[in-house]
Every structure is written in structure tokens, then in C-alpha cells.
Design a protein around this motif. Sequence first.
Motif, PDB file in Angstrom:
ATOM      1  N   ILE A  17       0.845  -1.199   0.000  1.00 30.92           N
ATOM      2  CA  ILE A  17       0.000   0.000   0.000  1.00 30.92           C
ATOM      3  C   ILE A  17       0.875   1.243   0.000  1.00 30.92           C
ATOM      4  CG2 ILE A  17      -1.953  -1.114   1.132  1.00 30.92           C
ATOM      5  CD1 ILE A  17      -1.078   0.132   3.745  1.00 30.92           C
ATOM      6  N   TRP A  21      -0.189   5.817   4.124  1.00 36.49           N
ATOM      7  CA  TRP A  21      -0.840   5.112   5.228  1.00 36.49           C
ATOM      8  C   TRP A  21       0.096   4.999   6.432  1.00 36.49           C
ATOM      9  CZ3 TRP A  21      -5.853   3.473   5.587  1.00 36.49           C
ATOM     10  CH2 TRP A  21      -6.610   3.563   4.417  1.00 36.49           C
ATOM     11  N   PHE A  34     -11.223   5.849   5.787  1.00 39.28           N
ATOM     12  CA  PHE A  34     -11.431   4.448   5.435  1.00 39.28           C
ATOM     13  C   PHE A  34     -12.559   3.833   6.256  1.00 39.28           C
ATOM     14  CE2 PHE A  34     -10.358  -0.073   6.078  1.00 39.28           C
ATOM     15  CZ  PHE A  34     -10.346  -0.499   4.771  1.00 39.28           C
ATOM     16  N   ARG A  42     -14.935  -0.177   1.328  1.00 42.64           N
ATOM     17  CA  ARG A  42     -13.612  -0.489   1.882  1.00 42.64           C
ATOM     18  C   ARG A  42     -12.928  -1.594   1.089  1.00 42.64           C
ATOM     19  NH1 ARG A  42     -14.637  -1.385   8.093  1.00 42.64           N
ATOM     20  NH2 ARG A  42     -16.755  -0.734   7.755  1.00 42.64           N
ATOM     21  N   LEU A  43     -13.671  -2.640   0.750  1.00 45.95           N
ATOM     22  CA  LEU A  43     -13.107  -3.734  -0.022  1.00 45.95           C
ATOM     23  C   LEU A  43     -12.622  -3.247  -1.381  1.00 45.95           C
ATOM     24  CD1 LEU A  43     -12.433  -6.714  -0.349  1.00 45.95           C
ATOM     25  CD2 LEU A  43     -14.788  -7.080  -1.108  1.00 45.95           C
ATOM     26  N   LEU A  46      -9.444  -1.208  -0.914  1.00 41.15           N
ATOM     27  CA  LEU A  46      -8.275  -2.052  -0.665  1.00 41.15           C
ATOM     28  C   LEU A  46      -7.757  -2.699  -1.941  1.00 41.15           C
ATOM     29  CD1 LEU A  46      -9.266  -3.840   2.660  1.00 41.15           C
ATOM     30  CD2 LEU A  46      -7.409  -2.206   2.329  1.00 41.15           C
ATOM     31  N   LYS A  47      -8.667  -3.182  -2.758  1.00 38.15           N
ATOM     32  CA  LYS A  47      -8.253  -3.808  -4.015  1.00 38.15           C
ATOM     33  C   LYS A  47      -7.570  -2.805  -4.933  1.00 38.15           C
ATOM     34  CE  LYS A  47     -11.565  -7.580  -4.050  1.00 38.15           C
ATOM     35  NZ  LYS A  47     -12.733  -8.184  -4.698  1.00 38.15           N
ATOM     36  N   ARG A  50      -3.950  -1.783  -3.268  1.00 33.66           N
ATOM     37  CA  ARG A  50      -2.925  -2.829  -3.286  1.00 33.66           C
ATOM     38  C   ARG A  50      -2.382  -3.073  -4.673  1.00 33.66           C
ATOM     39  NH1 ARG A  50      -3.968  -8.121  -1.371  1.00 33.66           N
ATOM     40  NH2 ARG A  50      -1.745  -8.325  -1.513  1.00 33.66           N
TER      41      ARG A  50
END
Length: 73
Positions: A17, A21, A34, A42-43, A46-47, A50
Motif C-alpha cells: 500500500i 498510510w 477508510f 472499503r473492499l 483495498l483492491k 494494493r
Amino acid sequence: KVVLCSRRPLVERHFDIDTCWFDRRSANLQISEFYHQSEAERLTALKEVRGGGSVPPIYMNDVRKWQASGELS
């Protein structure tokens, strides 16, 4: 001889990430924003952040060395 299999090209970087952060000047804002999102948001976030897996430079150096010597393909 070892065969390395990966579903996508290896990405060399220190962290999966963005370093914002970890930055103490912006981390609290990142975390707060977040957790104010829905679970689905959120999912998705994150995808996107990353961008797939990564390999730290210290390990990529070993991978390149083993590829050059023929020990890894």
C-alpha cells in the motif's frame, strides 16, 4: 532447479500500500476516512490501493541472481 509460478508479473516494491498510510502526518486521516466507508467501499478501496501482490527488493535481488545462474525459471 526451482520453477516460480505467478498469476501476474512480479512487482518490486517495499509495501503493498501507499506510504501515506504510514506517514504520521496523514495516516490518521487515511484511517478515519477508510472506516467511515461501507464494507463494500472499503473492499473496493483495498483492491485498488494494493494493485496486486508485491515482492520486496531484497527478495527480487535473490530471484534475479537465481534466474541468472539457472537455478530458477
